[in-house]
Design a protein around this motif. Structure first.
Motif, short mmCIF file in Angstrom:
data_model
loop_
_atom_site.label_atom_id
_atom_site.label_comp_id
_atom_site.label_asym_id
_atom_site.label_seq_id
_atom_site.Cartn_x
_atom_site.Cartn_y
_atom_site.Cartn_z
N THR B 210 0.84 -1.20 0.00
CA THR B 210 0.00 0.00 0.00
C THR B 210 0.87 1.25 0.00
OG1 THR B 210 -0.04 0.12 2.40
CG2 THR B 210 -1.79 -1.17 1.33
N PRO B 211 0.30 2.38 -0.44
CA PRO B 211 1.05 3.64 -0.37
C PRO B 211 1.58 3.90 1.05
CG PRO B 211 -0.91 3.94 -1.70
CD PRO B 211 -0.98 2.54 -1.15
N ALA B 212 0.78 3.56 2.07
CA ALA B 212 1.22 3.80 3.45
C ALA B 212 2.51 3.05 3.75
CB ALA B 212 0.13 3.38 4.44
N GLN B 213 2.57 1.78 3.32
CA GLN B 213 3.79 1.00 3.55
C GLN B 213 4.99 1.61 2.82
OE1 GLN B 213 1.63 -2.72 2.35
NE2 GLN B 213 3.16 -3.67 3.67
N ILE B 214 4.75 2.10 1.60
CA ILE B 214 5.84 2.68 0.82
C ILE B 214 6.39 3.92 1.54
CG2 ILE B 214 6.45 3.78 -1.38
CD1 ILE B 214 4.14 2.17 -2.68
N VAL B 215 5.47 4.78 1.98
CA VAL B 215 5.89 6.04 2.60
C VAL B 215 6.64 5.77 3.92
CG1 VAL B 215 5.09 8.20 3.63
CG2 VAL B 215 4.03 7.35 1.52
N LYS B 216 6.08 4.90 4.74
CA LYS B 216 6.73 4.62 6.02
C LYS B 216 8.10 3.98 5.79
CE LYS B 216 3.94 3.03 9.43
NZ LYS B 216 3.58 4.03 10.44
N GLY B 217 8.15 3.06 4.86
CA GLY B 217 9.43 2.40 4.57
C GLY B 217 10.47 3.38 4.06
N LEU B 218 10.05 4.31 3.23
CA LEU B 218 11.02 5.27 2.69
C LEU B 218 11.49 6.24 3.77
CD1 LEU B 218 9.60 5.90 -0.90
CD2 LEU B 218 11.78 4.82 -0.31
N ILE B 219 10.59 6.61 4.70
CA ILE B 219 11.03 7.46 5.82
C ILE B 219 12.11 6.70 6.61
CG2 ILE B 219 10.37 8.51 8.02
CD1 ILE B 219 7.60 9.01 6.85
N GLU B 220 11.84 5.43 6.90
CA GLU B 220 12.81 4.64 7.68
C GLU B 220 14.15 4.56 6.95
OE1 GLU B 220 11.40 0.83 9.22
OE2 GLU B 220 9.37 1.66 9.28
N ALA B 221 14.08 4.28 5.64
CA ALA B 221 15.32 4.16 4.88
C ALA B 221 16.07 5.48 4.81
CB ALA B 221 15.02 3.65 3.47
N ASN B 222 15.30 6.57 4.64
CA ASN B 222 15.90 7.90 4.57
C ASN B 222 16.65 8.23 5.87
OD1 ASN B 222 15.44 10.46 2.61
ND2 ASN B 222 15.67 11.18 4.72
N GLU B 223 16.03 7.89 6.99
CA GLU B 223 16.67 8.19 8.28
C GLU B 223 17.77 7.16 8.60
OE1 GLU B 223 16.13 11.09 9.39
OE2 GLU B 223 14.52 11.36 7.92
N TYR B 224 17.63 5.97 8.08
CA TYR B 224 18.71 4.98 8.23
C TYR B 224 19.98 5.53 7.59
CZ TYR B 224 21.30 0.62 7.46
OH TYR B 224 22.28 -0.35 7.44
N LEU B 225 19.80 6.15 6.42
CA LEU B 225 20.96 6.70 5.72
C LEU B 225 21.42 8.02 6.33
CD1 LEU B 225 19.86 6.04 2.02
CD2 LEU B 225 21.81 4.98 3.18
N GLY B 226 20.48 8.74 6.95
CA GLY B 226 20.82 10.07 7.46
C GLY B 226 21.06 11.08 6.36
N LEU B 227 20.19 11.08 5.35
CA LEU B 227 20.35 11.99 4.21
C LEU B 227 20.11 13.43 4.65
CD1 LEU B 227 18.53 9.93 1.43
CD2 LEU B 227 20.97 10.03 1.95
N PRO B 228 20.68 14.38 3.91
CA PRO B 228 20.49 15.79 4.28
C PRO B 228 19.01 16.21 4.25
CG PRO B 228 21.94 15.58 2.35
CD PRO B 228 21.65 14.20 2.83
N HIS B 229 18.26 15.77 3.25
CA HIS B 229 16.84 16.12 3.15
C HIS B 229 16.01 14.93 3.64
CE1 HIS B 229 13.40 18.36 1.96
NE2 HIS B 229 13.23 17.87 0.75
#
Lengths: 451, 571
Positions: B210-229
């Motif tokens: 679902t879109p919800a799973q995609i968004v939550k997963g991408l937030i987690e991955a984004n913070e896992y990496l510690g990206l600037p944005h």
């Protein structure tokens, strides 16, 4: 011993295959063998190895013979010609890299030239139709992964884009198309019984020049309305049958070529083909893709687009970009005597323009930049041979679906040969010098308005 | 040693907290410094406004859909086509989709020095970079789209956040991208079959996520990496009456996540062009503003930043990776439709649109965009955009500033709409008296977006050590001035310095600057599974080979500015 270069891009047609393997001699100067390419692509690589290749610029003499000149002299002649001209036509750009196109545009801007590419006699009518009605499209990988219905209209990829069918459209097994060609239906529309038509599930051999009628009949059929018994030579039952196949496809695509872009109706044929595609998106998913010819004609349209806002026929002579096909297109300019010099790079108008236009080029100051000897180089005052883009120098090229791919250098060019980007950069620098020296009153309109 | 001193201007800088004091700004060798020697070149800014260079957080200015827009709309060149400003500049053209040269010059003249391209299809990354290379002066980065990418869908279906992160790192490098963009998560993949996902719980065909799973997963991955944005999202259900509920549902997906980065970024989600996502009603007849419900949530949740997406009431060209929306739009206005579905990655659509002040819905959209900014309690988390060119061209920013900074100007506009009464009763704007101050404007256009992008140490402020992007506007903030004075002053800056080089003087471009391309170089542990998956997908499903995918070389990125992130961990 020989080394093999993999993932080589084929600088021939708009299919822009990028899986060639080229065997090169150890010293990197000779191509020994070309793998994975079609006959045309392989020949282009091997032809670059020709012993009798022209490697230095040559100037045509009054008696028709040639005299070899240096690149320095060639740069000077070209720069002088362009700087003196009031409205030079700078044509071609389809068989070169985007970097070369970009430098060419700088020159055109400095001298007030008209930049036109081979779309002018090819898919220009498609570009005009897109300006009228838009275009629902997709990348070739989408076709490979999803398409279960493929229509070829007025094109013959078996001969013109030989690997199109095997790489993208008919044979490959993609993500949702695991059965390959067994899971795809193929409709071919052409007045000729071409080799592509012979492969079709449904072949519609229509009367020549009746494409618009048949496309229009399909739109009628989609809506379940009545058709005359025969349209464009095709019985109505077969039209309804094709229409049902298209509506019932899961993911369909129409590929179209010069058979519709340059026959009776021109841009109107494409206009209605796009509307057919748009209609089909009411029922299912459908795309339409132009079978672009030269390997980087699409790139020329792209670079012109982001730099000036138009995909071809761009007139910079007034100091700002204008576009008016029929007025600013090459043949119209030539035949109305509106340009006073002709610069050709990466195309062969001598072979493809009407003879009335070719005669005009022959009588004008003219420069042709091309690795080969072509009908155009034979009628130009100066022929500047250059390294082959995609073989002897890399550079960005755009596939027919606008996907940009960086072509590779596989071998060294013959010693001392320039690339087109280098040649153009030197001409640009010299043109800028000449324009700076020009006394007031002899500046081009662009300079006068810009200053 | 190049030294400049901008004297006596009224300085507005949220980074140093200066609120209109008369101060000098000193520049040495491209950086802001405390003081300069007596040999510095002095510019008198007395009676004028001084700010840092503005930062554009979201605009579609380079790439395949922008260029298709240019090429398929010759009519867009009828106005705004110009000869060269000077011998060193190029000819320019286009209004809603200007040529690259015009894009660079127009931003620079308004005092913008950093511009983020909002949606880059990775397969077309070379095209995006070629256009950015030809966009002079401004520093740029591009956001590759991830929300419908097959790798992401497959990894996140199984909650494989680490693999998703490794793939993101790989793709940022391959495409030379800057951030994780999400457009209509799942819906664009559905569009490949002519379908859509209109809520955060609509399953994506075949991929069973679902879109919800995609968004939550991408937030987690984004913070896992510690990206600037943070992830930069355009939610499902854009443009439809009643969609504010989907927007709130999307906001809520970010609840409970903590930021992890060394760049000073505080949000875990940036939601873009919120105007298009703040609609009430259930049809075009009872269409109304829900800006209050949206901003109540945003104001209460500091883990969110937004940009507005202000409608400018122009004829423009809409373009988005939200493929199904553009099809919906062409069915609505019957103007020409372009679409491209991109294998394994995304899609895009384009349709021209006329935001007419005589059409009620357009006028309500206009009001909603302004309401969002006027209801924002924290201007450091609400940025001004037009989602260029979707709600209007970026060249209209000064006009939006006028409407935001002058109640009189926006009431004049509001009260003269053809359907003014209906518009006023469907919106909150008439009741909002707030006028955005110069300081708040600097927050919304400089310090705020720079911080959200993780670039607070470099751009958007005038603290010593930061890049010397400095703008002088010919307007006295102590007044008196009219709305028209605001629009005029912010259209053509008096002076613009880009990394210490004077590029605009009295509204004319005098130098092509030293443009850089920003991208994020994220390092992760070697991940054999992801590399195997990448190789397999290229072998079987892509139409280009893996070796021909990565963007490399001087002719794409002549002047790179790589921001490094280290997400490797000890095994």
């Amino acid at each position: 011993m020989a080394k093999t270069v993999t993932d080589v891009i084929c600088p021939f047609c708009g299919t822009l295959c990028d899986d060639l393997e080229v065997q090169v001699s150890d010293d990197g100067t000779k191509i020994l063998e070309v793998y994975n390419a079609c006959a045309i692509g392989a020949e282009k690589f091997l032809h670059s190895q020709a012993k009798d290749r022209i490697t230095r610029p040559r100037m045509q003499q009054e008696d028709g013979s040639y005299k070899e000149v240096s690149y320095d002299e060639a740069v000077e002649y070209t720069a002088q010609m362009l700087a003196k001209a009031k409205k030079p036509l700078m044509y071609g750009w389809s068989s070169t890299s985007c970097e070369a196109q970009s430098v060419g545009h700088e020159i055109a801007e400095a001298v007030g030239g008209v930049v036109d590419n081979t779309a002018t006699v090819c898919h220009g009518s498609s570009l005009i139709a897109i300006q009228d009605v838009g275009i629902p499209s997709c990348t070739l990988g989408e076709v490979k992964n999803r398409a279960d219905l493929v229509v070829f209209w007025g094109c013959n990829p078996s001969h013109a884009h030989p690997r199109h069918l095997s790489r993208y459209s008919i044979f490959p097994r993609g993500f949702f198309t695991g059965k390959g060609h067994k899971g795809r239906k193929m409709i071919v529309v052409d007045p000729r019984n071409t080799d592509t038509m012979k492969m079709a599930d449904v072949g519609l051999q229509l009367e020549q020049g009746r494409d618009y009628e048949l496309l229009s009949a399909l739109r009628v059929a989609f809506r379940g309305e009545d058709l005359p018994d025969v349209v464009a030579g095709i019985p109505k039952e077969r039209i309804y049958e094709a229409a049902e196949m298209m509506k019932n496809a899961r993911f369909g695509v129409i590929f179209f070529g010069m058979g519709v872009t340059q026959s009776l109706g021109k841009n109107h044929n494409i206009d209605i083909a796009i509307m057919v595609t748009k209609d089909l998106n009411e029922f299912t998913k459908f795309s339409i893709i132009a079978m672009r010819g030269h390997y980087n004609v699409t790139g020329s349209g792209a670079v012109l687009g982001w730099q000036f806002g138009f995909p071809f026929a761009t007139d910079l002579s007034r100091g700002f970009a204008r576009y008016n096909p029929g007025e600013t297109t090459s043949n119209d300019l030539l035949r109305r005597d509106e340009c006073d010099a002709v610069f050709v790079l990466g195309s062969d108008p001598g072979a493809h323009f009407p003879i009335s236009s070719v005669r005009k080029i022959a009588h004008l100051p003219s420069v042709a930049v091309d690795p080969h000897i072509t009908p155009t180089t034979e009628i130009s005052k100066l022929h500047v041979p250059v390294a082959f883009v995609g073989i002897e120098v890399g550079g960005c090229c755009y596939r027919m679906d606008n996907v940009p791919i960086e072509s590779r250098k596989v071998v060294e060019p013959p010693e001392g040969m320039m690339t087109d980007t280098d040649f153009l950069a030197r001409v640009r620098d010299r043109v800028v010098e000449l324009k700076a020296q020009a006394p007031v009153g002899t500046q081009s309109t662009a300079e006068a308005q810009g200053a | 040693m190049a030294e400049y001193l901008i004297k006596n201007g009224f300085v507005f800088d949220p980074v140093t907290g200066v609120k209109g004091d008369k101060k000098d700004v000193a520049i040495r060798d491209g950086k802001i410094v405390d003081s300069v020697s007596s040999s510095a070149k002095v510019y008198d800014a007395a009676g004028k406004t001084v700010m840092a260079g503005a930062v554009e957080v979201h605009a579609h200015v380079a790439g395949p859909k922008v260029n298709e827009g240019r090429n398929y709309r010759p009519e867009d060149k009828l106005f705004g086509t110009r000869v060269r400003d000077s011998k060193d500049t190029r000819m320019t053209g286009g209004f809603s989709i200007p040529t690259t040269f015009k894009t660079g010059y127009s931003y620079a003249k308004m005092g913008y020095t950093v511009v983020m391209e909002a949606a880059m299809p990775p397969l077309y990354a070379r095209h995006v970079h070629e256009e950015m290379r030809d966009t002079p002066i401004i520093d740029q980065g591009a956001f590759p789209v991830f929300g419908n990418n097959w790798f992401v869908l497959e990894y996140l279906k199984n909650n494989e956040v680490e693999n998703t992160a490794a793939y993101i790192a790989w793709l940022l490098r391959a495409s030379k991208g800057y951030a994780v963009k999400v457009v209509n998560p799942g819906g664009t993949e559905a569009w490949a079959w002519g379908l859509n996902c209109l809520s955060v719980n609509d399953p994506v065909p075949y991929f069973d996520i679902t879109p919800a799973q995609i968004v939550k997963g991408l937030i987690e991955a984004n913070e896992y990496l510690g990206l600037p944005h943070s992830i930069h999202i355009h939610a499902n259900n854009l443009g439809n009456p009643g969609n504010f509920q989907t927007t709130l549902d999307t906001f809520k997906l970010a609840e409970g996540y903590k930021t992890n980065n060394k760049f000073g970024r505080e949000q875990t989600m940036h939601h873009t062009h919120v105007q298009f996502h703040s609609y009430g009603g259930d049809n075009w007849g009872n269409f109304e503003s829900k800006a209050d419900a949206i901003m109540d949530y945003v104001n209460a949740n500091p883990n969110l930043t937004i940009d507005t997406g202000n409608v400018t009431l122009d004829e423009t060209t809409t373009m988005t990776a939200d493929g199904p929306f553009e099809h919906h739009l062409t069915e609505l206005n019957h103007l020409k439709w372009a679409n491209v579905d991109v294998e394994l990655e995304t899609a895009a659509g384009i349709v021209p649109y006329v935001y007419s002040p005589d059409i009620k819905v357009c006028a309500i959209q206009w009001a909603i965009g302004l309401e969002l900014a006027l209801l924002a309690k924290d201007p450091m988390r609400c940025f001004i955009t037009t989602d260029h060119p979707n709600a209007g061209p970026f060249t209209r920013y000064p006009r939006i500033m006028k409407w935001l900074m002058s109640k009189e100007s926006r009431d004049e506009r509001l009260n003269t709409f053809k359907h003014a009464d209906k518009v006023i009763s469907s919106t909150l704007l008439a009741g909002l008296d707030r006028e955005i101050t110069f300081y708040e404007l600097a927050q919304m256009t400089r310090a705020g977006p720079a911080k959200a992008l993780g670039l607070a140490g470099t751009y958007g402020g005038l603290a010593p050590g930061m890049d010397a992007d400095v703008v002088v506007y010919d307007i006295n903030p102590e007044g008196p001035f009219t709305g028209e004075d605001i629009e005029r002053a912010f259209t053509d800056a008096s002076l613009v310095f880009k990394t210490g080089t004077l590029v605009v003087e009295n509204g004319r471009v005098i130098n092509n600057g030293n443009k850089r391309t920003l991208w994020v170089d994220a390092k992760v542990n070697e991940n054999a599974q992801v590399m195997r998956d990448v190789e397999e997908k290229f072998l079987k499903y892509y139409s280009v080979s893996l070796k021909n995918y990565e963007v490399q070389g001087h002719h794409y990125i002549p002047n790179p500015y790589a921001i490094e992130v280290d997400a490797t961990s000890e095994v």
